[in-house]
Design a protein around this motif. Sequence first.
Motif, PDB file in Angstrom:
ATOM      1  N   ARG A  47     -21.157  56.721 -27.741  1.00 23.40           N
ATOM      2  CA  ARG A  47     -22.149  57.424 -26.915  1.00 23.40           C
ATOM      3  C   ARG A  47     -22.666  58.660 -27.647  1.00 23.40           C
ATOM      4  O   ARG A  47     -23.849  58.984 -27.602  1.00 23.40           O
ATOM      5  CB  ARG A  47     -21.535  57.853 -25.584  1.00 23.40           C
ATOM      6  N   ALA A  74     -22.084  63.596 -26.271  1.00 26.26           N
ATOM      7  CA  ALA A  74     -22.451  62.399 -25.509  1.00 26.26           C
ATOM      8  C   ALA A  74     -23.310  62.759 -24.298  1.00 26.26           C
ATOM      9  O   ALA A  74     -24.179  61.988 -23.899  1.00 26.26           O
ATOM     10  CB  ALA A  74     -21.193  61.650 -25.057  1.00 26.26           C
ATOM     11  N   TYR A  75     -23.059  63.920 -23.716  1.00 26.84           N
ATOM     12  CA  TYR A  75     -23.797  64.312 -22.511  1.00 26.84           C
ATOM     13  C   TYR A  75     -25.091  65.049 -22.836  1.00 26.84           C
ATOM     14  O   TYR A  75     -25.821  65.451 -21.933  1.00 26.84           O
ATOM     15  CB  TYR A  75     -22.922  65.188 -21.610  1.00 26.84           C
ATOM     16  N   GLY A  76     -25.339  65.265 -24.113  1.00 22.63           N
ATOM     17  CA  GLY A  76     -26.559  65.978 -24.475  1.00 22.63           C
ATOM     18  C   GLY A  76     -26.544  67.427 -24.021  1.00 22.63           C
ATOM     19  O   GLY A  76     -27.600  68.005 -23.742  1.00 22.63           O
ATOM     20  N   ILE A  77     -25.368  68.016 -23.928  1.00 22.83           N
ATOM     21  CA  ILE A  77     -25.248  69.430 -23.547  1.00 22.83           C
ATOM     22  C   ILE A  77     -24.681  70.197 -24.741  1.00 22.83           C
ATOM     23  O   ILE A  77     -23.964  69.625 -25.552  1.00 22.83           O
ATOM     24  CB  ILE A  77     -24.366  69.616 -22.288  1.00 22.83           C
ATOM     25  N   PRO A  78     -25.022  71.489 -24.866  1.00 26.99           N
ATOM     26  CA  PRO A  78     -24.663  72.184 -26.112  1.00 26.99           C
ATOM     27  C   PRO A  78     -23.188  72.540 -26.229  1.00 26.99           C
ATOM     28  O   PRO A  78     -22.683  72.727 -27.332  1.00 26.99           O
ATOM     29  CB  PRO A  78     -25.523  73.453 -26.073  1.00 26.99           C
ATOM     30  N   PHE A  79     -22.497  72.649 -25.116  1.00 30.25           N
ATOM     31  CA  PHE A  79     -21.075  72.992 -25.154  1.00 30.25           C
ATOM     32  C   PHE A  79     -20.435  72.508 -23.856  1.00 30.25           C
ATOM     33  O   PHE A  79     -21.129  72.107 -22.920  1.00 30.25           O
ATOM     34  CB  PHE A  79     -20.880  74.504 -25.314  1.00 30.25           C
ATOM     35  N   ILE A  80     -19.109  72.571 -23.813  1.00 27.79           N
ATOM     36  CA  ILE A  80     -18.401  72.152 -22.605  1.00 27.79           C
ATOM     37  C   ILE A  80     -17.177  73.051 -22.431  1.00 27.79           C
ATOM     38  O   ILE A  80     -16.494  73.369 -23.410  1.00 27.79           O
ATOM     39  CB  ILE A  80     -18.024  70.654 -22.679  1.00 27.79           C
ATOM     40  N   ARG A 129     -17.578  64.670 -26.060  1.00 30.74           N
ATOM     41  CA  ARG A 129     -18.150  64.578 -24.706  1.00 30.74           C
ATOM     42  C   ARG A 129     -19.421  65.410 -24.599  1.00 30.74           C
ATOM     43  O   ARG A 129     -20.430  64.938 -24.071  1.00 30.74           O
ATOM     44  CB  ARG A 129     -17.137  65.077 -23.672  1.00 30.74           C
TER      45      ARG A 129
END
Lengths: 260, 260, 237, 237
Positions: free
Chosen positions: B182, B110-116, B107
């Motif tokens: 994605r 897929a979201y182009g963010i470095p971490f979640i 995820r």
Amino acid sequence: MLTTLKQAVKMIDDGSLLCFSGNLLYRIPAAFARELVRQKKRDLTVMKTAGGYDIDLLCAFDCVKEVRAGFVSFEGFGLAKNFRRAVEEGRVKFAEHTCYTVIASLRAAAYGIPFIPIANISKSYFVEERGFKWVDDPYNNGKVLTVPAIKPDFAIIHAQKADEDGNALIYGPWFEDVLMCRAAKNIIITAEMIVPKEELKREIDAVWIPSYKVRAVIEIPKGAYPGCCPPYYDVDFDAIKEYLSLDKNGLAKHVEEVRP
Amino acid sequence: MLTTLKQAVKMIDDGSLLCFSGNLLYRIPAAFARELVRQKKRDLTVMKTAGGYDIDLLCAFDCVKEVRAGFVSFEGFGLAKNFRRAVEEGRVKFAEHTCYTVIASLRAAAYGIPFIPIANISKSYFVEERGFKWVDDPYNNGKVLTVPAIKPDFAIIHAQKADEDGNALIYGPWFEDVLMCRAAKNIIITAEMIVPKEELKREIDAVWIPSYKVRAVIEIPKGAYPGCCPPYYDVDFDAIKEYLSLDKNGLAKHVEEVRP
Amino acid sequence: MNSLERANYMISSMAKALKDAENVFMGVASYLPFAAIVLAKKRYNPDLKWFTILGYNPMPKHLPLSTVHPWISKYCEAKIQLGEIFDMSARGEIDCVFLAGAQIDEKGNINNSHLIINGRRIQLPGGAGGALLHATAKRPILWQGKHDSRIFVKKVQRITAAGKPYKVVTPLCVFKFDERREKLVVESIHPWVSLEELQKNTGFEVNDAPKTEKPREEEIAIIDEIDPHGIRKIELE
Amino acid sequence: MNSLERANYMISSMAKALKDAENVFMGVASYLPFAAIVLAKKRYNPDLKWFTILGYNPMPKHLPLSTVHPWISKYCEAKIQLGEIFDMSARGEIDCVFLAGAQIDEKGNINNSHLIINGRRIQLPGGAGGALLHATAKRPILWQGKHDSRIFVKKVQRITAAGKPYKVVTPLCVFKFDERREKLVVESIHPWVSLEELQKNTGFEVNDAPKTEKPREEEIAIIDEIDPHGIRKIELE
């Protein structure tokens, strides 16, 4: 679970945070919005990426205290004048988002996490106004912008088909509908038609809303009118134009006469 | 875009990070895995929530240097003995995840963010081993566990149908397939059947993989064999049992004789 | 008591644990939970919502050879992705979940990762979704088709998943979690098992407890209907 | 030059900006971009991948009255959610995106939020997905069907979306972004517009530039085919 529109709308407390299905004039829960007006709901917060008739109508009748959205308009047909006036007069707070941050906030709520990092939109004025905060990226030492989770009390979904328990099918684009169902505490489904379970199962690949948080299911043919609900009906462009010309009395007549 | 299995597998460089479609013995890219073996790929990293035949086979032939997964097994049919032996002998690193953190890492990519951020699984031993880090929740002052984004080089998807450009349809459960598409840089589609565009469009509500990152599309009937690909064929339980009984020579014969 | 009858005791105990659950999730390689959920829906809790990795609320005719068998998805009422089920649990929307443990310890921790025996690593298949589900579901139910002192240990060698189990169901007994002492205690002992035998096969101290209630004829009829060929025995043999 | 002809110049300019784009996204209320993308696919870039909020790669017969009109989704090749398109942009996979601005300033910032005129707030519809797309797409193309000095300003009152526009297409000219000076410069001036007129209608300093190339007959034929009733005029009137 099968109930009437009137009973379903009674479940909504004043002050609730609602998410509406669809986008602009596409598969909006229009009949549900009219019943919210008839029942004189107050202090609602409505969150949506791009609202049209649904948000505008609620603003016209002072049902709403806050709109969280990226866009509220009737697209080529004109501005959402009742929304606009309510915001300009200070009766409604427009907590401007970009569509992306509405989605990101719903994702965080859907995942049960308190916040989620987002791509850098830091120059947009509303980033500060909304209080979006930075965190340190623990893996790469940079700073990352975030948005907090926003958990709707109710997702109000107008779907093409549902079974009597509220398992619901959407043909065509979902917009944020499936996501808002995951994020929300409760779901209300209005559907063009209630079909037998066996019939819905034959189209399982379009059935992405399980019934487990659905508190009410109502069959409302033309429930998105004057918006569209493909493949059954298109936007009623004349009705939209007429709506946009209505004054206060005309609007009062509109919500009484357009049934459900 | 339409090509042969041989040409498609040539696109995969040694050392690539691959994600495989399906789950255990369900809609796995089995024919693709066999061709990876035939072309003697090396140092692959394979990431999947729950692997079976696909990961086990690659481990048997030393194609893999690292497996990132929550589960590798043949379920009721027995253990993934080639995977197990390769890990026990130190030829393959099993970077254990829980299925949830595989999904969370995809995820984030897929979201182009470095971490979640993730829900708290901090007592599990692999949290430290994987180096998952805590961050301060900027909204509520607590600590939140996170996982970093992991971006696959290729998502290898076995789908029921695709058009010649690689728009692909999945009937039944997606598992992580749409998500890995994605997240991935590139996609390869193997499909039970290539159908004309117009035919695929008639089933648009099941077509969730757009062609734009698809680098190869190959028609491979029974491409998931000995796994299943509903509604076309079930798991070949006898073939699985036989596979699990094979020694080194038997495995070599297996990848040569089972075509594609 | 043959393995089919022992399986029936386990299934009946697991089904009773679902009496007041709203949402239950069951993962892969879960034959006994599969039968227990069907039994619970037919006898104890008709409104139970059943989540599987293939979809929502299946109504399968038979226990399949695989709990990701395609025919499960065919009988589902809606689609839902595996990741979305983990999210449900993270949001607090999953009541019960069935988790198997290759090793289970007194604290309710599970090891499905690997064992170290004489310095040698024995690789297990991994904990699948257990780490998240055990930590976040309201009432995780653990089960294990075998019960000996290498499986039920004082302390697992690796914690794959930690949480507070609501019940632990085995072929010898049913444990529950004692919140005050933060450990497993025996809730009932199956009638063919003595306390001594249970202690001998358990790596931590066990207490005496009433006999497990015998599955009723009508329960067994339901179990036989869903699993006429006795696939459920796999887990005990 | 009537509004239809002026629209054609804008559409042709926008289409040419897509010559080497791989993926393009177009949002709501985007009549001119809609026509430009169809034109680009037919004439300049047959492999262009077109993302809309209703799905992937539509092949619509006509420009609809709404760019979320149901018939767009009917002609799509695959489904994709709006959020997934934002993710694409965040991942760097969107080349061009069309963004409208109620106010556009010299730095390429857009205001679609609100204006403060004599202390009074004039509410605009909001920037939709613009904030993310302008900041992350590789080559955002801005357009505006009207061009006057209240719209093209030195500095927007609110920044709804910030980014570096690849082009800004108006009924008077085409701007491009000068990376060195970090501001918009005029790339071409439409043939019916004098430099003086352009300056009068622009709130920041403009430079002289060549005349915009006239749309070819065959381009106009394509535009007329996709929009036989002249819906595209809406944006200029």
